[in-house]
Design a protein around this motif. Structure first.
Motif, PDB file in Angstrom:
ATOM      1  N   ILE A 129       0.919  -1.071  -0.079  1.00 11.48           N
ATOM      2  CA  ILE A 129       0.077  -0.033   0.070  1.00 11.48           C
ATOM      3  C   ILE A 129       0.978   1.065  -0.135  1.00 11.48           C
ATOM      4  O   ILE A 129       0.659   2.253  -0.851  1.00 11.48           O
ATOM      5  CB  ILE A 129      -1.137  -0.068   1.177  1.00 11.48           C
ATOM      6  CG1 ILE A 129      -2.157  -1.082   0.971  1.00 11.48           C
ATOM      7  CG2 ILE A 129      -1.746   1.234   1.121  1.00 11.48           C
ATOM      8  CD1 ILE A 129      -2.976  -1.451   2.298  1.00 11.48           C
ATOM      9  N   LEU A 130       2.096   1.397   0.596  1.00  6.04           N
ATOM     10  CA  LEU A 130       2.988   2.367   0.697  1.00  6.04           C
ATOM     11  C   LEU A 130       3.421   2.683  -0.655  1.00  6.04           C
ATOM     12  O   LEU A 130       3.669   3.750  -1.061  1.00  6.04           O
ATOM     13  CB  LEU A 130       3.866   2.066   1.528  1.00  6.04           C
ATOM     14  CG  LEU A 130       3.949   2.563   3.176  1.00  6.04           C
ATOM     15  CD1 LEU A 130       5.264   2.397   3.925  1.00  6.04           C
ATOM     16  CD2 LEU A 130       3.813   4.060   3.154  1.00  6.04           C
ATOM     17  N   TRP A 131       3.901   1.368  -1.354  1.00  9.08           N
ATOM     18  CA  TRP A 131       4.282   1.762  -2.870  1.00  9.08           C
ATOM     19  C   TRP A 131       3.286   2.569  -3.631  1.00  9.08           C
ATOM     20  O   TRP A 131       3.792   3.093  -4.409  1.00  9.08           O
ATOM     21  CB  TRP A 131       4.620   0.120  -3.276  1.00  9.08           C
ATOM     22  CG  TRP A 131       6.165  -0.193  -3.008  1.00  9.08           C
ATOM     23  CD1 TRP A 131       6.987  -0.889  -4.019  1.00  9.08           C
ATOM     24  CD2 TRP A 131       6.892   0.007  -1.782  1.00  9.08           C
ATOM     25  NE1 TRP A 131       8.146  -1.021  -3.567  1.00  9.08           N
ATOM     26  CE2 TRP A 131       8.013  -0.706  -2.345  1.00  9.08           C
ATOM     27  CE3 TRP A 131       6.752   0.329  -0.819  1.00  9.08           C
ATOM     28  CZ2 TRP A 131       9.431  -0.688  -1.335  1.00  9.08           C
ATOM     29  CZ3 TRP A 131       7.946   0.532   0.185  1.00  9.08           C
ATOM     30  CH2 TRP A 131       8.951  -0.360  -0.024  1.00  9.08           C
ATOM     31  N   THR A 132       1.888   2.094  -3.373  1.00 13.22           N
ATOM     32  CA  THR A 132       1.208   2.834  -4.214  1.00 13.22           C
ATOM     33  C   THR A 132       1.008   4.266  -3.719  1.00 13.22           C
ATOM     34  O   THR A 132       0.970   5.141  -4.766  1.00 13.22           O
ATOM     35  CB  THR A 132      -0.300   2.468  -3.706  1.00 13.22           C
ATOM     36  OG1 THR A 132      -0.311   0.931  -3.548  1.00 13.22           O
ATOM     37  CG2 THR A 132      -1.376   2.793  -4.716  1.00 13.22           C
ATOM     38  N   VAL A 133       1.375   4.684  -2.738  1.00 21.10           N
ATOM     39  CA  VAL A 133       1.368   6.097  -2.289  1.00 21.10           C
ATOM     40  C   VAL A 133       2.563   6.957  -2.691  1.00 21.10           C
ATOM     41  O   VAL A 133       2.447   7.677  -3.237  1.00 21.10           O
ATOM     42  CB  VAL A 133       0.961   6.285  -0.687  1.00 21.10           C
ATOM     43  CG1 VAL A 133       0.812   7.697  -0.376  1.00 21.10           C
ATOM     44  CG2 VAL A 133      -0.156   5.376  -0.376  1.00 21.10           C
ATOM     45  N   ILE A 134       3.648   6.295  -2.300  1.00 22.68           N
ATOM     46  CA  ILE A 134       4.868   6.960  -2.460  1.00 22.68           C
ATOM     47  C   ILE A 134       5.691   6.349  -3.524  1.00 22.68           C
ATOM     48  O   ILE A 134       6.906   6.805  -3.570  1.00 22.68           O
ATOM     49  CB  ILE A 134       5.622   7.021  -1.019  1.00 22.68           C
ATOM     50  CG1 ILE A 134       6.038   5.388  -0.990  1.00 22.68           C
ATOM     51  CG2 ILE A 134       5.082   7.706   0.002  1.00 22.68           C
ATOM     52  CD1 ILE A 134       7.119   5.256   0.323  1.00 22.68           C
ATOM     53  N   PRO A 157      13.966   2.067  -3.726  1.00 25.54           N
ATOM     54  CA  PRO A 157      15.091   1.189  -3.893  1.00 25.54           C
ATOM     55  C   PRO A 157      15.496   0.011  -2.970  1.00 25.54           C
ATOM     56  O   PRO A 157      15.234   0.391  -1.714  1.00 25.54           O
ATOM     57  CB  PRO A 157      16.292   2.072  -4.339  1.00 25.54           C
ATOM     58  CG  PRO A 157      15.938   3.336  -3.412  1.00 25.54           C
ATOM     59  CD  PRO A 157      14.307   3.212  -3.455  1.00 25.54           C
ATOM     60  N   GLY A 158      16.049  -1.014  -3.231  1.00 27.99           N
ATOM     61  CA  GLY A 158      16.353  -1.992  -2.145  1.00 27.99           C
ATOM     62  C   GLY A 158      15.402  -3.289  -1.621  1.00 27.99           C
ATOM     63  O   GLY A 158      15.894  -3.872  -1.102  1.00 27.99           O
ATOM     64  N   PHE A 159      14.313  -3.185  -2.523  1.00 29.68           N
ATOM     65  CA  PHE A 159      13.301  -4.176  -2.186  1.00 29.68           C
ATOM     66  C   PHE A 159      12.881  -5.044  -3.106  1.00 29.68           C
ATOM     67  O   PHE A 159      12.136  -5.636  -3.250  1.00 29.68           O
ATOM     68  CB  PHE A 159      12.296  -3.364  -1.482  1.00 29.68           C
ATOM     69  CG  PHE A 159      12.273  -2.779  -0.107  1.00 29.68           C
ATOM     70  CD1 PHE A 159      12.036  -3.742   1.036  1.00 29.68           C
ATOM     71  CD2 PHE A 159      12.465  -1.548   0.146  1.00 29.68           C
ATOM     72  CE1 PHE A 159      12.346  -2.853   2.371  1.00 29.68           C
ATOM     73  CE2 PHE A 159      12.959  -0.835   1.117  1.00 29.68           C
ATOM     74  CZ  PHE A 159      12.646  -1.532   2.364  1.00 29.68           C
ATOM     75  N   ASP A 160      13.954  -5.052  -4.194  1.00 30.85           N
ATOM     76  CA  ASP A 160      13.730  -5.819  -5.491  1.00 30.85           C
ATOM     77  C   ASP A 160      13.324  -7.301  -5.116  1.00 30.85           C
ATOM     78  O   ASP A 160      12.612  -7.818  -5.656  1.00 30.85           O
ATOM     79  CB  ASP A 160      14.838  -5.661  -6.419  1.00 30.85           C
ATOM     80  CG  ASP A 160      14.871  -4.184  -7.002  1.00 30.85           C
ATOM     81  OD1 ASP A 160      13.954  -3.371  -6.937  1.00 30.85           O
ATOM     82  OD2 ASP A 160      15.978  -3.997  -7.609  1.00 30.85           O
ATOM     83  N   THR A 175       4.371  -5.293  -6.033  1.00 34.33           N
ATOM     84  CA  THR A 175       3.790  -4.791  -7.290  1.00 34.33           C
ATOM     85  C   THR A 175       3.215  -3.224  -7.089  1.00 34.33           C
ATOM     86  O   THR A 175       2.857  -2.435  -8.030  1.00 34.33           O
ATOM     87  CB  THR A 175       2.695  -5.414  -7.704  1.00 34.33           C
ATOM     88  OG1 THR A 175       1.855  -5.799  -6.603  1.00 34.33           O
ATOM     89  CG2 THR A 175       3.372  -6.756  -8.256  1.00 34.33           C
ATOM     90  N   GLY A 176       2.961  -2.953  -5.704  1.00 32.61           N
ATOM     91  CA  GLY A 176       2.499  -1.702  -5.644  1.00 32.61           C
ATOM     92  C   GLY A 176       0.885  -1.490  -5.858  1.00 32.61           C
ATOM     93  O   GLY A 176       0.522  -0.537  -6.111  1.00 32.61           O
ATOM     94  N   ASP A 177       0.245  -2.720  -5.819  1.00 27.58           N
ATOM     95  CA  ASP A 177      -1.011  -2.836  -6.030  1.00 27.58           C
ATOM     96  C   ASP A 177      -2.083  -2.727  -4.820  1.00 27.58           C
ATOM     97  O   ASP A 177      -1.677  -3.617  -3.909  1.00 27.58           O
ATOM     98  CB  ASP A 177      -1.359  -4.157  -6.706  1.00 27.58           C
ATOM     99  CG  ASP A 177      -2.830  -4.458  -6.980  1.00 27.58           C
ATOM    100  OD1 ASP A 177      -3.841  -3.710  -6.462  1.00 27.58           O
ATOM    101  OD2 ASP A 177      -3.169  -5.314  -7.547  1.00 27.58           O
TER     102      ASP A 177
END
Lengths: 665, 145, 80
Positions: B25-30, B34-37, B42-44
């Motif tokens: 959820i954070l990925w969707t917002v911000i 890097p560093g979490f590959d 997926t940021g969904d």
């Protein structure tokens, strides 16, 4: 020579009746409707030992009163059609309630065979049922069956044939106690004077029902010579009191038999209760439900995707092959542009529809859907809707036609009507191609997803707002109190779920084969005539029609082509795309670039158009089913008018707001 | 002792689900960080929501086992079931993606398995371990239902 | 022995005997067919939110609180 027998399958809901029906008849079945009521009628055929057996699946009922359409259908069939044998499917894990129906069936004087179904489950949990003794007590054959594994089908049919050949048949009745029996005897005495009545119905059953105050039975004897004296007797007694006593006596009789035929393995809490503790949890229940719904839609759209592409490719190839090889040109055009293009646009969604229905069938067959209705009851209640109306709303995302048919499970008439009226606002999959086309063309790949999501949400918001509005105006009142059985959780079998899916999904194919085929031809004719005009030009019939409507939708920014597409969209909303393809003369391949190039269309207009397509008048098939389910032209007309007005207003607002932000329409 | 294993299993797997759900959820917002590959995020947001729900079921189970207020194991079982269920959903989605690219993909757009991997898929592998450990016990209960 | 009260007031895990169903004839007959009639034992399985789940014998029913207030019960006791 083969002999014909007709049997009826009766039983409580959730006893595995449909599974058993499928196991008996296999694919040889036919689904229709009982005349006059919106209750599904399933019939099937099977050959066994030289007999051709017709199997009629009666609706699942708890008893045979006259207070619900299901029960009237079931008892009328047994009374009027007189099947040779009635097979009652009894859930071996839940005998008390099931045998209550048995006591009522036996009074109808049809030969009854008991199919002791789900016997494996009862055994697995340690119950032992003495079938011979049960058979002796009930005076009817009892056969062990496991519908999910097709166990016992053959012995069941043996018993059915034997029972059909046995005559005269022994009547088994319950004693209702001295007082009630006296009343029954005097009523039978009076009824005997009515010759035609005595020939048609079992008199004892009529007397019992009259004593219970059954209005349907009272109406049946009204015309006859016995009516007056029956009224005299009934007016002197309290039928409510007798009804209660007789129900007690039936349960007493069952309670007397059961301990002698069944040894129950006592246990504290069964697994279904255990699962229910989690999925109906106060806090986790709704999130779990929402997560499962997300999973359902993920599967519906991603897994179907390769199939959709395959069908799409095949149709495109076919259309091209037809257009290139058939003479004369007008016929090629009719087949290629009209029929294959129009119907093809709809067939593309078949994988989505079937997968969605398969998932819903599985959820229903496991027993989870009943829990979902329970979990959603409170949020739905806040909207003035019963929890059960959630299921039709959910199916509405697939197609509104089966969704509206699914409202049959809702008891309150107002609740049901309300659910039917708001259902068309749930964005069905037929509207998706319109969104995909316009959102893709005007908003780019990045933003398109967001736009489509906005439309789905808007549909839900309109549905909710309409529900609130109708509740406070035309359909006032609280949602009616409900009671609903929670079937135990089961592992669904592939066969049952697939048949279930086919029942619902094939409706969509039929729609594509009839109404949409018709729609495609109409569009083609209107776009091609009068003879000699350029296909889909402003001079064609379609063009004139569009120009006629144009002033009405001009405030929304729509021109004549869009008007024509919207008119055709009334047949089925997916036709909007196909007819635009026809009118722009591009086919669907390059339609999006043609749309972009049209100076009359901007992003804001496209958005307004999508909103309009979402909300306006439900498609013809949906209207047909609304008419059928409400039985009223008034409500059908209301649905059309309300949809059109709401669509116009919202498209106007959305279009102009978007126009302000993006700089002019 | 059995319960202690379930408690640990539920707590650890639950924590993983919750943390990855928050990340999604954070990925969707911000946007992706890097560093979490290695986590294949997926940021969904919907995917993140499902992760959170499954995590919550596990954590509730572990909590109930810890406090010994009963029914804790049930939450663990259902958590395992949900974990596997959604793992299968993602697996089917992955297969569909593969089929589509192989048969209908445009030239040059190769299909990479790494595009389709997400936390729901690989966490289900851990869920499956729990299923093999306690699945028999659980399924027996279900069939008898 | 406690006094008569609506089924809706019972908390999860309690058992009681139905004494009376205050509903129209159609609903009463329907409930009778489902096994919910006077003198039967019912157990409240779950009483969350707006509705509750009760068990009668081996059957489970979800009923709305409105419905549950019309069913009167006595002899309430906490199940072990």
């Amino acid at each position: 020579m083969t002999k014909q027998i007709r049997i009826a399958l009766a039983g409580n809901p959730n006893v595995g009746k449909t599974t058993l029906f499928n196991a008996i008849t296999g694919a040889r079945q036919h689904v229709g409707n009982w005349p006059g009521v919106t209750v599904e009628k399933k019939t099937g055929r099977v050959s066994h030992n030289g007999y051709e057996i017709e199997v009629v699946d009666l609706p699942g009922t708890y008893s045979l009163t006259a207070y619900s359409a299901d029960e009237v259908v079931a008892r009328d069939f047994i009374l009027e059609e007189k099947p040779d044998v009635v097979v009652q499917v009894v859930d071996a894990t839940n005998m008390e309630r099931n045998l209550y129906l048995t006591t009522q069936l036996s009074e109808l004087r049809s030969p009854v065979v008991i199919a002791l179904n789900m016997a494996d489950m009862a055994e697995a949990r340690g119950d032992a049922i003495d079938r011979d003794r049960l058979s002796a007590f009930l005076e009817m054959p009892v056969v062990r069956t496991v519908g999910t594994r097709k166990d016992g089908i053959s012995s069941l049919l043996d018993a059915v044939i034997e029972e059909a050949e046995t005559s005269p048949h022994h009547e088994h009745t319950i004693g209702y106690g001295d007082d009630a029996e006296r009343m029954i005897a005097s009523l039978v005495g009076v009824l005997e004077t009515d010759q035609s009545l005595a020939a048609r119905y079992p008199l004892r059953w009529l007397a019992v029902k009259l004593l219970e105050g059954d209005e349907d039975v009272l109406a049946r004897i009204q015309e006859g010579p016995a009516a007056g004296r029956v009224q005299n007797i009934l007016s002197s007694i309290d039928t409510d009191g007798y009804e209660a006593t007789m129900a007690d006596k039936r349960y007493e009789a069952i309670a007397a038999i059961l301990p002698q035929v069944r040894t129950v393995n006592t246990r504290s809490m069964n697994s279904s209760d255990i699962i229910d503790r989690v999925v109906t949890d106060r806090y986790l229940g709704i999130p779990i439900f929402l997560a499962l719904m997300w999973g359902a839609f993920e599967l519906t759209f991603t897994v179907a995707s390769p199939f959709v592409t395959a069908i799409d490719t095949a149709i495109a190839w076919l259309a091209e092959a037809v257009a290139g090889s058939i003479e004369p040109a007008w016929l090629a055009s009719l087949l290629g542009d009209g029929i294959i293009g129009g119907v093809g646009a709809v067939l593309v969604f078949i994988p989505n529809i079937f997968i969605l229905f398969l998932i819903l069938s599985i959820l229903e067959d496991t027993g989870y859907l009943a829990r979902a209705a329970f979990v959603m009851d409170r949020p739905m209640h806040a909207l003035g809707l019963p929890g059960k109306s959630f299921i039709p709303m959910l199916i509405g995302f697939g197609c509104n036609v089966p969704a509206i048919m699914a409202t049959r499970t809702i008891e309150g008439e107002k609740d049901r009507l309300l659910t039917i009226l708001i259902n068309p606002f749930i964005s069905c999959s037929a509207r998706l191609p319109v969104y995909v086309l316009f959102a893709g063309a005007f908003f780019g790949q990045q933003a398109a997803g967001g736009v489509v999501f906005f439309l789905y949400v808007l549909g839900i918001v309109v549905a909710i707002a309409s529900a609130k509005l109708f509740r406070s105006t035309i359909l006032p009142g609280e949602s009616s109190p409900f009671i609903m059985e929670m079937p135990p959780y089961r592992i669904p079998t592939a066969l049952t779920s697939l048949i279930h899916m086919w029942d619902k999904g094939s409706m969509y194919i039929r729609k594509a084969g009839t109404i949409i085929l018709f729609g495609a031809v109409v569009v083609w004719v209107l776009a091609s005539f009068p003879y000699g005009v350029e296909y889909g030009s402003a001079e064609s019939l379609a063009g004139s029609l569009g120009h006629l409507i144009e002033p009405l939708v001009a405030p929304l920014g729509f021109d004549w082509k869009v008007s024509v597409a919207l008119i055709f969209g009334f047949l089925a909303k997916e036709i909007v795309v196909g007819s635009l393809g026809v009118l722009y003369g591009t086919g669907e391949e390059s339609l999006s670039s043609a749309l972009l190039a049209d100076p009359n269309l901007s992003a804001a207009t496209a958005l307004a158009l999508m909103v309009f397509v979402l909300i306006y008048t439900p498609c013809l098939a949906t209207l047909g089913v609304i008419k059928k389910e409400t039985g009223s032209w008034k409500w059908t007309g209301f649905s059309v008018a309300y949809g059109l007005i709401a669509a116009w207003i919202l498209a106007f607002i959305v279009g102009h707001l978007a126009g302000i932000f993006s700089g002019g329409m | 002792m059995q319960d202690m294993t379930k408690l640990l299993f539920g707590a650890v797997l639950g924590a993983l689900y919750v943390v990855l759900g928050i990340f999604q959820i954070l990925w969707t917002v911000i946007g992706p960080q890097p560093g979490f590959d290695a986590l294949f995020l997926t940021g969904d947001p919907f995917n993140g929501f499902v992760l959170l729900v499954i995590g919550a079921v596990f954590v509730t189970g572990a909590w109930k086992l810890f406090r010994d207020i009963g029914e804790g194991a049930v939450f663990i079982y259902i958590g395992i079931l949900l974990s596997i269920l959604f793992g299968m959903v993602e697996f089917f989605a992955l297969c569909a993606g593969a089929i589509e690219t192989i048969f209908f993909g445009e030239e040059g757009s190769g299909w990479a398995i790494t595009d389709s991997i997400n936390p729901l898929l690989y966490l289900a592998a851990i869920g499956a371990v729990g299923f093999f450990a306690w699945g028999r016990e659980f399924l027996r209960g279900l069939r008898a239902a | 022995m406690s006094c008569v009260c609506p089924l809706a007031f019972l908390s999860a895990g309690t058992e009681a005997t139905i004494t009376e169903i205050r509903a129209g004839k159609g609903m009463r007959l329907r409930l009778t067919g489902m096994g919910l009639c006077p003198e039967t034992r019912v157990k409240v399985q779950c009483a969350n939110r707006g509705s509750l789940i009760v068990s009668v014998g081996d059957a489970r029913y979800a009923l709305s609180r409105g419905m549950a207030t019309k069913i009167l019960v006595r002899g309430t006791q906490e199940a072990a």
